[in-house]
Design an enzyme around this catalytic site. Sequence first.
Site, PDB file in Angstrom:
ATOM      1  N   LYS A  82       0.855  -1.203   0.000  1.00 28.50           N
ATOM      2  CA  LYS A  82       0.000   0.000   0.000  1.00 28.50           C
ATOM      3  C   LYS A  82       0.882   1.241   0.000  1.00 28.50           C
ATOM      4  CE  LYS A  82      -3.859   1.969   2.732  1.00 28.50           C
ATOM      5  NZ  LYS A  82      -4.743   1.728   3.900  1.00 28.50           N
TER       6      LYS A  82
ATOM      7  N   SER B  83      -9.658   1.761   3.100  1.00 26.99           N
ATOM      8  CA  SER B  83      -8.811   2.511   2.199  1.00 26.99           C
ATOM      9  C   SER B  83      -7.779   1.666   1.458  1.00 26.99           C
ATOM     10  CB  SER B  83      -8.062   3.602   2.978  1.00 26.99           C
ATOM     11  OG  SER B  83      -7.233   3.018   3.960  1.00 26.99           O
TER      12      SER B  83
ATOM     13  N   SER C 219      -9.783  -0.601   7.347  1.00 32.02           N
ATOM     14  CA  SER C 219      -9.255  -0.470   5.989  1.00 32.02           C
ATOM     15  C   SER C 219      -8.555  -1.687   5.396  1.00 32.02           C
ATOM     16  CB  SER C 219      -8.300   0.713   5.914  1.00 32.02           C
ATOM     17  OG  SER C 219      -9.039   1.884   5.746  1.00 32.02           O
TER      18      SER C 219
HETATM   19  N1  GLN Z   1     -12.934   4.220   6.653  1.00 36.46           N
HETATM   20  C1  GLN Z   1     -12.311   4.636   7.885  1.00 36.46           C
HETATM   21  C2  GLN Z   1     -11.904   6.074   7.763  1.00 36.46           C
HETATM   22  O1  GLN Z   1     -12.195   6.648   6.801  1.00 36.46           O
HETATM   23  C3  GLN Z   1     -11.174   3.745   8.209  1.00 36.46           C
HETATM   24  C4  GLN Z   1     -10.006   3.985   7.352  1.00 36.46           C
HETATM   25  C5  GLN Z   1      -8.836   3.122   7.722  1.00 36.46           C
HETATM   26  O2  GLN Z   1      -8.959   2.111   8.386  1.00 36.46           O
HETATM   27  N2  GLN Z   1      -7.669   3.590   7.316  1.00 36.46           N
HETATM   28  O3  GLN Z   1     -11.294   6.640   8.614  1.00 36.46           O
END
Ligand code: GLN
Length: 493
Positions: free
Chosen positions: A79, A155, A179
């Site tokens: 990532k 994400s 995420s």
């Molecule tokens: N969707 C969550 C956020 O927007 C979690 C994102 C993540 O785990 N990086 O913060």
Amino acid sequence: MAILDQTACQMRDALRRRDLTAADAAEASLAAIERLDPTVAAFVATDACAVRRRAAEIDARLDAGGPVGLLAGVPVAVKDNMCTADGLPTSCGSRILDGWRAPYNAHVVERLLAADAVIVGKTNMDEFAMGSSTEHSCFGPTHNPWDTATVPGGSSGGSAAAVAARMVPLALGSDTGGSIRQPGSLCGVVGMKPTYGRVSRYGLVAFASSLDQIGPLARTVGDAALLLQAVAGHDARDSTSVNEPVPDYLAVLDEPVAPLRIGVPKEFFTEGLDPEVERLVREAIGVYERLGAKLVEIDLPHATDYAIATYYIVAPSEASSNLARYDGVHYGYRAPEHADMIDMYMRSRSEGFGDEVKRRIMLGTFALSSGYYDAYYKKALRVRRLVRRDFDEAFEKVDCIMGPTSATPAFPLGERLENPLAMYLSDLFTVGANMAAIAGISIPCGFTGAGLPVGLQILTGVFTEDRLLRISRMYERQTDWTSRRPAICEASA
Ligand code: GLN
């Protein structure tokens, strides 16, 4: 069997037997990226020359019969919020890091290199990991390989899609509120968030430091275990990385956990849960029941009702502080035109950050500001303790907790973009594990009538990854979901 239809464990064994060369594995991966990524857009950077050089070097070592690392010759994607020093950029899906090159490797990247993996590229993500759909990226969205009109989740959507589309067998993601698990679920792959502190965050670009954790995305539980094995362990450069021994995850994988008590929280089966998701998740839990597991209805009153509200105070607060460093001077993008220094800071940040990141910075700055700190941030930390207590109490009665990873399967691109609250609610079932610092996983548990994958979430306590993997493997052995391929792979294979 086609090279990329093999699991990472099979590839690793074939590489060691010399039935497969690292060069062929790398070529297969590069060819799949070339063929599929114009449609999927999982990668933001690859360097074919460097990949070929690295594969040749590992082949030479394998041929010489010398000692090699755990992942010798296996292609892996990373990532784009994990620092890579040589060649590849690190941009976090953000314009503000445009042109920036990390001066050092993240701990996990060092570990991948030490394990002799071949890093094929960096994957797309929501900007600074803020989002649940990989649509908040300055590079544009990633598409779900099972239906390219839908999102891959986020994400870590690029990593999940790259694994689902069989461009690579393994990828690293990061999970702050879901995420890894949510894109894992939406893309039909295994995604695991280890216990906070299990994997070093050194060189992971910080979003919410008390919640961020790196973990594996893979097609099978065994492959997730393999990748976790390679990256887990103490690192003195991350003061929150814990000095706990790392068990041999692969060695115990096929030992079932018995007797198994499964906690089923009623709060995970509420209105708003897609009926097909509910059916598939209940069927999956039924498989465990048939294997002799005992189901226990449990309560997690704070972990769902208050988790999202609390998370969206804690995470943006930490983010607003972490993101203060992007000032147009130290990193990446600087606005070309400005009147003075303050104007330069302001313009660089307004032009460099996307809307969602700005929204989080404003939320966090507000929650931390004098006069509001007690009402928001301090209160959120108290509720966070209650969430943790919910889980502690549950784990006195049960060995694991099961439910859906996401309330819905993959949703159409654009559907939640104009409605931040709907996007935030995508993490309803996942944020609790981050707040409580516990380990969690999403494993594929079937497909909807429309052919979209659904994930079963399993949660265990802190430093119980070995048990979590064994429980996941019990189900995987009874089912065949991991052998399904998205149609785009069939068409072009
Ligand atoms: N969707 C969550 C956020 O927007 C979690 C994102 C993540 O785990 N990086 O913060």
